[in-house]
Design a protein around this motif. Sequence first.
Motif, PDB file in Angstrom:
ATOM      1  N   SER A 179       6.686   5.672  -1.025  1.00  0.00           N
ATOM      2  CA  SER A 179       6.966   4.762   0.089  1.00  0.00           C
ATOM      3  C   SER A 179       5.808   3.774   0.212  1.00  0.00           C
ATOM      4  O   SER A 179       4.650   4.131  -0.007  1.00  0.00           O
ATOM      5  CB  SER A 179       7.151   5.551   1.392  1.00  0.00           C
ATOM      6  OG  SER A 179       5.991   6.302   1.681  1.00  0.00           O
ATOM      7  N   PHE A 180       6.158   2.548   0.542  1.00  0.00           N
ATOM      8  CA  PHE A 180       5.180   1.471   0.555  1.00  0.00           C
ATOM      9  C   PHE A 180       5.234   0.717   1.877  1.00  0.00           C
ATOM     10  O   PHE A 180       6.295   0.604   2.491  1.00  0.00           O
ATOM     11  CB  PHE A 180       5.453   0.489  -0.596  1.00  0.00           C
ATOM     12  CG  PHE A 180       5.289   1.111  -1.944  1.00  0.00           C
ATOM     13  CD1 PHE A 180       4.096   0.969  -2.635  1.00  0.00           C
ATOM     14  CD2 PHE A 180       6.305   1.850  -2.532  1.00  0.00           C
ATOM     15  CE1 PHE A 180       3.925   1.543  -3.880  1.00  0.00           C
ATOM     16  CE2 PHE A 180       6.150   2.436  -3.776  1.00  0.00           C
ATOM     17  CZ  PHE A 180       4.952   2.284  -4.450  1.00  0.00           C
ATOM     18  N   THR A 181       4.084   0.191   2.288  1.00  0.00           N
ATOM     19  CA  THR A 181       4.005  -0.673   3.458  1.00  0.00           C
ATOM     20  C   THR A 181       3.300  -1.964   3.053  1.00  0.00           C
ATOM     21  O   THR A 181       2.575  -1.999   2.051  1.00  0.00           O
ATOM     22  CB  THR A 181       3.205  -0.010   4.603  1.00  0.00           C
ATOM     23  OG1 THR A 181       1.892   0.276   4.144  1.00  0.00           O
ATOM     24  CG2 THR A 181       3.880   1.267   5.080  1.00  0.00           C
ATOM     25  N   ALA A 191      -8.548  -2.563   5.848  1.00  0.00           N
ATOM     26  CA  ALA A 191      -8.661  -2.099   7.235  1.00  0.00           C
ATOM     27  C   ALA A 191      -7.942  -3.024   8.207  1.00  0.00           C
ATOM     28  O   ALA A 191      -7.373  -2.579   9.201  1.00  0.00           O
ATOM     29  CB  ALA A 191     -10.124  -1.958   7.633  1.00  0.00           C
ATOM     30  N   THR A 192      -7.937  -4.335   7.909  1.00  0.00           N
ATOM     31  CA  THR A 192      -7.339  -5.300   8.836  1.00  0.00           C
ATOM     32  C   THR A 192      -6.070  -5.948   8.302  1.00  0.00           C
ATOM     33  O   THR A 192      -5.332  -6.576   9.054  1.00  0.00           O
ATOM     34  CB  THR A 192      -8.338  -6.422   9.158  1.00  0.00           C
ATOM     35  OG1 THR A 192      -8.595  -7.164   7.950  1.00  0.00           O
ATOM     36  CG2 THR A 192      -9.638  -5.875   9.720  1.00  0.00           C
ATOM     37  N   ALA A 235       0.847  -1.191   0.000  1.00  0.00           N
ATOM     38  CA  ALA A 235       0.000   0.000   0.000  1.00  0.00           C
ATOM     39  C   ALA A 235       0.877   1.234   0.000  1.00  0.00           C
ATOM     40  O   ALA A 235       1.988   1.224   0.537  1.00  0.00           O
ATOM     41  CB  ALA A 235      -0.903   0.001   1.231  1.00  0.00           C
ATOM     42  N   THR A 236       0.361   2.303  -0.615  1.00  0.00           N
ATOM     43  CA  THR A 236       1.068   3.575  -0.628  1.00  0.00           C
ATOM     44  C   THR A 236       0.063   4.717  -0.615  1.00  0.00           C
ATOM     45  O   THR A 236      -1.051   4.565  -1.110  1.00  0.00           O
ATOM     46  CB  THR A 236       1.988   3.702  -1.863  1.00  0.00           C
ATOM     47  OG1 THR A 236       2.704   4.926  -1.780  1.00  0.00           O
ATOM     48  CG2 THR A 236       1.208   3.649  -3.157  1.00  0.00           C
ATOM     49  N   ALA A 249     -15.005   0.787   3.845  1.00  0.00           N
ATOM     50  CA  ALA A 249     -15.532  -0.571   3.646  1.00  0.00           C
ATOM     51  C   ALA A 249     -15.023  -1.136   2.325  1.00  0.00           C
ATOM     52  O   ALA A 249     -15.689  -1.930   1.686  1.00  0.00           O
ATOM     53  CB  ALA A 249     -17.055  -0.553   3.661  1.00  0.00           C
ATOM     54  N   GLN A 250     -13.825  -0.712   1.937  1.00  0.00           N
ATOM     55  CA  GLN A 250     -13.274  -1.183   0.678  1.00  0.00           C
ATOM     56  C   GLN A 250     -12.698  -2.583   0.806  1.00  0.00           C
ATOM     57  O   GLN A 250     -12.342  -3.030   1.891  1.00  0.00           O
ATOM     58  CB  GLN A 250     -12.188  -0.241   0.181  1.00  0.00           C
ATOM     59  CG  GLN A 250     -12.735   1.044  -0.391  1.00  0.00           C
ATOM     60  CD  GLN A 250     -11.645   1.888  -0.998  1.00  0.00           C
ATOM     61  OE1 GLN A 250     -10.566   2.008  -0.435  1.00  0.00           O
ATOM     62  NE2 GLN A 250     -11.926   2.484  -2.146  1.00  0.00           N
ATOM     63  N   GLN A 251     -12.598  -3.234  -0.341  1.00  0.00           N
ATOM     64  CA  GLN A 251     -11.897  -4.496  -0.434  1.00  0.00           C
ATOM     65  C   GLN A 251     -11.168  -4.525  -1.767  1.00  0.00           C
ATOM     66  O   GLN A 251     -11.579  -3.864  -2.719  1.00  0.00           O
ATOM     67  CB  GLN A 251     -12.853  -5.683  -0.293  1.00  0.00           C
ATOM     68  CG  GLN A 251     -14.015  -5.686  -1.263  1.00  0.00           C
ATOM     69  CD  GLN A 251     -14.962  -6.835  -1.005  1.00  0.00           C
ATOM     70  OE1 GLN A 251     -14.539  -7.979  -0.863  1.00  0.00           O
ATOM     71  NE2 GLN A 251     -16.237  -6.545  -0.937  1.00  0.00           N
ATOM     72  N   VAL A 252     -10.060  -5.235  -1.795  1.00  0.00           N
ATOM     73  CA  VAL A 252      -9.301  -5.415  -3.024  1.00  0.00           C
ATOM     74  C   VAL A 252      -9.463  -6.869  -3.427  1.00  0.00           C
ATOM     75  O   VAL A 252      -9.210  -7.777  -2.625  1.00  0.00           O
ATOM     76  CB  VAL A 252      -7.807  -5.072  -2.825  1.00  0.00           C
ATOM     77  CG1 VAL A 252      -7.031  -5.318  -4.118  1.00  0.00           C
ATOM     78  CG2 VAL A 252      -7.644  -3.635  -2.356  1.00  0.00           C
TER      79      VAL A 252
END
Length: 150
Positions: free
Chosen positions: A9-11, A57-58, A3-4, A33-36
């Motif tokens: 920068s990314f995590t 989110a989690t 994610a960025t 309430a998104q999902q990929v």
Amino acid sequence: MLATTDGRSFTIAGTLPRPVRYGAAIAIGNPGAQQVLLFGGQNGGVATDAIQRLDPATGTVSMVGRLPAPLSEAMVFALGGGVWIVGGTSGGKASDLILRYDPATGQAVRVGQLPYPVADAAVTVLDGTAYLLGGENIKDLDTVVTLVPR
């Protein structure tokens, strides 16, 4: 999965239970309430039928379903309240599949076919129409396919 927020920068956002490349990815849902979703892809050069979902989110990533057949290099878009997976490569050949995915059931079902097989196309949605731009079949394509889901 990474994610960025700034493109520099990314995590780590989550870890796929079935690592793949060439999967078709899309983010759906409202903020908070998104999902990929990740459809198919290749693992070790072999296409998979996995449907994987990341909850940003989690950081939880889980298998949520299976495609009707192994598929990689497909295109995915959201339109008309549905998630559509089109084309790609199946069995080593470009595919003409049109699938509709239902996030509530985790099922992807065949709902039609493209006018010809296509993999690796660019896809965009504009004013209720999806456009597949280029891609490849036996050779590179210079075509545009328009899709208007019903």
